[in-house]
Design a protein around this motif. Structure first.
Motif, PDB file in Angstrom:
ATOM      1  N   MET A   1       0.829  -1.200   0.000  1.00  0.00           N
ATOM      2  CA  MET A   1       0.000   0.000   0.000  1.00  0.00           C
ATOM      3  C   MET A   1       0.873   1.264   0.000  1.00  0.00           C
ATOM      4  O   MET A   1       0.593   2.230  -0.691  1.00  0.00           O
ATOM      5  N   VAL A   2       1.938   1.210   0.796  1.00  0.00           N
ATOM      6  CA  VAL A   2       2.839   2.368   0.855  1.00  0.00           C
ATOM      7  C   VAL A   2       3.524   2.577  -0.491  1.00  0.00           C
ATOM      8  O   VAL A   2       3.747   3.700  -0.926  1.00  0.00           O
ATOM      9  N   GLN A   3       3.861   1.484  -1.206  1.00  0.00           N
ATOM     10  CA  GLN A   3       4.515   1.577  -2.495  1.00  0.00           C
ATOM     11  C   GLN A   3       3.621   2.180  -3.574  1.00  0.00           C
ATOM     12  O   GLN A   3       4.083   2.515  -4.658  1.00  0.00           O
ATOM     13  N   GLN A   4       2.311   2.321  -3.283  1.00  0.00           N
ATOM     14  CA  GLN A   4       1.372   2.902  -4.239  1.00  0.00           C
ATOM     15  C   GLN A   4       0.791   4.222  -3.744  1.00  0.00           C
ATOM     16  O   GLN A   4      -0.072   4.797  -4.398  1.00  0.00           O
ATOM     17  N   CYS A   5       1.216   4.711  -2.590  1.00  0.00           N
ATOM     18  CA  CYS A   5       0.693   5.944  -2.015  1.00  0.00           C
ATOM     19  C   CYS A   5       1.514   7.127  -2.517  1.00  0.00           C
ATOM     20  O   CYS A   5       2.733   7.205  -2.289  1.00  0.00           O
ATOM     21  N   ASP A   6       0.854   8.057  -3.193  1.00  0.00           N
ATOM     22  CA  ASP A   6       1.550   9.196  -3.760  1.00  0.00           C
ATOM     23  C   ASP A   6       2.142  10.088  -2.672  1.00  0.00           C
ATOM     24  O   ASP A   6       3.280  10.580  -2.805  1.00  0.00           O
ATOM     25  N   ILE A   7       1.427  10.318  -1.601  1.00  0.00           N
ATOM     26  CA  ILE A   7       1.910  11.182  -0.525  1.00  0.00           C
ATOM     27  C   ILE A   7       3.134  10.570   0.153  1.00  0.00           C
ATOM     28  O   ILE A   7       4.139  11.246   0.407  1.00  0.00           O
ATOM     29  N   CYS A   8       3.070   9.279   0.425  1.00  0.00           N
ATOM     30  CA  CYS A   8       4.197   8.609   1.096  1.00  0.00           C
ATOM     31  C   CYS A   8       5.444   8.589   0.215  1.00  0.00           C
ATOM     32  O   CYS A   8       6.558   8.826   0.689  1.00  0.00           O
ATOM     33  N   LEU A   9       5.256   8.309  -1.069  1.00  0.00           N
ATOM     34  CA  LEU A   9       6.403   8.205  -1.962  1.00  0.00           C
ATOM     35  C   LEU A   9       7.031   9.571  -2.243  1.00  0.00           C
ATOM     36  O   LEU A   9       8.252   9.686  -2.370  1.00  0.00           O
ATOM     37  N   THR A  10       6.220  10.606  -2.339  1.00  0.00           N
ATOM     38  CA  THR A  10       6.745  11.944  -2.622  1.00  0.00           C
ATOM     39  C   THR A  10       7.657  12.432  -1.516  1.00  0.00           C
ATOM     40  O   THR A  10       8.666  13.099  -1.768  1.00  0.00           O
ATOM     41  N   ARG A  11       7.333  12.099  -0.279  1.00  0.00           N
ATOM     42  CA  ARG A  11       8.098  12.589   0.878  1.00  0.00           C
ATOM     43  C   ARG A  11       8.944  11.503   1.528  1.00  0.00           C
ATOM     44  O   ARG A  11       9.265  11.587   2.708  1.00  0.00           O
ATOM     45  N   ARG A  12       9.288  10.513   0.778  1.00  0.00           N
ATOM     46  CA  ARG A  12      10.093   9.416   1.304  1.00  0.00           C
ATOM     47  C   ARG A  12      11.535   9.867   1.545  1.00  0.00           C
ATOM     48  O   ARG A  12      12.035  10.788   0.889  1.00  0.00           O
ATOM     49  N   SER A  13      12.200   9.208   2.491  1.00  0.00           N
ATOM     50  CA  SER A  13      13.592   9.548   2.801  1.00  0.00           C
ATOM     51  C   SER A  13      14.514   9.177   1.645  1.00  0.00           C
ATOM     52  O   SER A  13      14.168   8.362   0.787  1.00  0.00           O
ATOM     53  N   SER A  14      15.680   9.767   1.634  1.00  0.00           N
ATOM     54  CA  SER A  14      16.659   9.482   0.578  1.00  0.00           C
ATOM     55  C   SER A  14      17.172   8.060   0.688  1.00  0.00           C
ATOM     56  O   SER A  14      17.147   7.446   1.765  1.00  0.00           O
ATOM     57  N   ASN A  15      17.637   7.532  -0.427  1.00  0.00           N
ATOM     58  CA  ASN A  15      18.214   6.192  -0.433  1.00  0.00           C
ATOM     59  C   ASN A  15      19.516   6.158   0.354  1.00  0.00           C
ATOM     60  O   ASN A  15      20.225   7.164   0.469  1.00  0.00           O
ATOM     61  N   ASN A  16      19.826   4.983   0.857  1.00  0.00           N
ATOM     62  CA  ASN A  16      21.090   4.792   1.563  1.00  0.00           C
ATOM     63  C   ASN A  16      22.234   4.726   0.553  1.00  0.00           C
ATOM     64  O   ASN A  16      22.030   4.417  -0.627  1.00  0.00           O
TER      65      ASN A  16
END
Length: 333
Positions: free
Chosen positions: A1-16
């Motif tokens: 669900m998180v992988q398809q949420c526009d709000i969550c993905l837009t503000r996701r943390s930077s990659n390691n």
């Protein structure tokens, strides 16, 4: 669900960060060089450093035009020979048509690092720090900066030889008293040097990788998100340039080259993107390698489209993106 949420993905943390991927050690001096431009006290300086010996040159620029930078490189190539490969960032001086012509006529390969990822051109960035430090120290102590560069070139590296010994097989005479026998030319064993450099790099990679994590590989045409100023925007992966460098296209039709660290795979539906973009396989620096695309290929307006805009008609860029007129806000009296 998180992988398809526009709000969550837009503000996701930077990659390691990913595990270190060191550059290959050249087999001989002045075979591969890196270059970069820095500014100190309002003055622009280009720095050119040899990957094998760490011997670097610093020049003073009267202006930042591409032809001026090319003249400085020609001066060094006339002294030490034409290198086989030049590594640079995506500054306008190195992605211009003049520099492409220079590389073709002088017979060397030119590659560029991933935009917004200076770590891929780490030697040039580190050399810039060294040059700045020497210039600041010389200015503070009211000393000649050229003597500072001279002494640095005589200082031994981790391999036991100085940059001047690795490049010219001899020590350089300086104001420090030196026995004459030490100034005689002496051949350096390249096998021993490469072995010591490999051991040093292995140690650096060991400690760096302790907090690194590999990211999964991506496929052409995959739905992704690319990091733009701390925000992740929907995009589509166009091409894998190898060495963790990818070409992506965003929803607005913009085509960019980004490192894998700034790309995130998602489970979203593929965004509607224009397919009328140029074939980037042939838009490489000097025509030498597929990994040498320019930093960003932004949608441009052709003269035909400019004339169409004067007729108040919607026009399409050469990359297939429809450009809408800017709506103006009218203040109420």
């Amino acid at each position: 669900m998180v992988q398809q949420c526009d709000i969550c993905l837009t503000r996701r943390s930077s990659n390691n960060k990913e595990p270190m991927q060191p550059h290959q050690i050249p087999e001989q001096p002045w075979q591969v060089v890196a270059t970069d431009i820095f500014t100190l006290d309002g003055v622009d300086y280009p720095v050119t450093v040899d990957y094998y010996s760490r011997f670097f040159e610093v020049d003073k620029l009267s202006d930042t035009k591409s032809i001026t930078v090319i003249r400085k490189l020609k001066r060094h190539f006339a002294k030490y020979g034409i290198c086989q490969k030049v590594v640079s960032d995506n500054a306008a001086q190195f992605t211009s048509e003049q520099f492409i012509t220079f590389a073709r006529e002088w017979g060397f390969e030119h590659t560029t690092s991933s935009p917004l990822y200076p770590q891929s051109n780490g030697l040039a960035e580190k050399t810039v720090q060294t040059a700045k430090r020497l210039l600041r120290k010389a200015k503070s102590d009211n000393r000649d900066p050229y003597l500072a560069f001279l002494e640095y070139r005589n200082c031994p590296l981790e391999c036991g030889y100085s940059p001047s010994q690795l490049l010219m097989s001899r020590r350089l005479r300086s104001i420090i008293p030196t026995v004459k026998s030490l100034l005689k030319p002496q051949t350096v064993n390249t096998d021993i040097v490469q072995d010591k450099i490999n051991k040093s790099r292995s140690s650096q990679k060991h400690y760096y990788d302790q907090t690194a994590k590999s990211l999964p590989s991506l496929a052409d045409g995959q739905t992704i998100r690319v990091q733009m100023k701390k925000r992740w925007v929907p995009a589509k992966l166009i091409k894998d340039n190898h060495d963790r460098s990818y070409t992506v296209q965003t929803e607005d039709g913009g085509i960019y080259r980004r490192n894998r660290r700034f790309i995130m795979s998602t489970k979203e539906k593929c965004p509607e993107l224009s397919e009328n973009f140029p074939n980037l396989l042939h838009q490489t620096d000097c025509g030498k390698s597929q990994s040498n695309e320019s930093a960003e290929i932004s949608p441009l307006i052709s003269p035909q489209n400019m004339s169409a805009s004067h007729e108040n008609q919607p026009y399409v860029t050469r990359y297939g993106r429809s450009v809408k007129p800017t709506s103006r806000l009218v203040e109420h009296a």
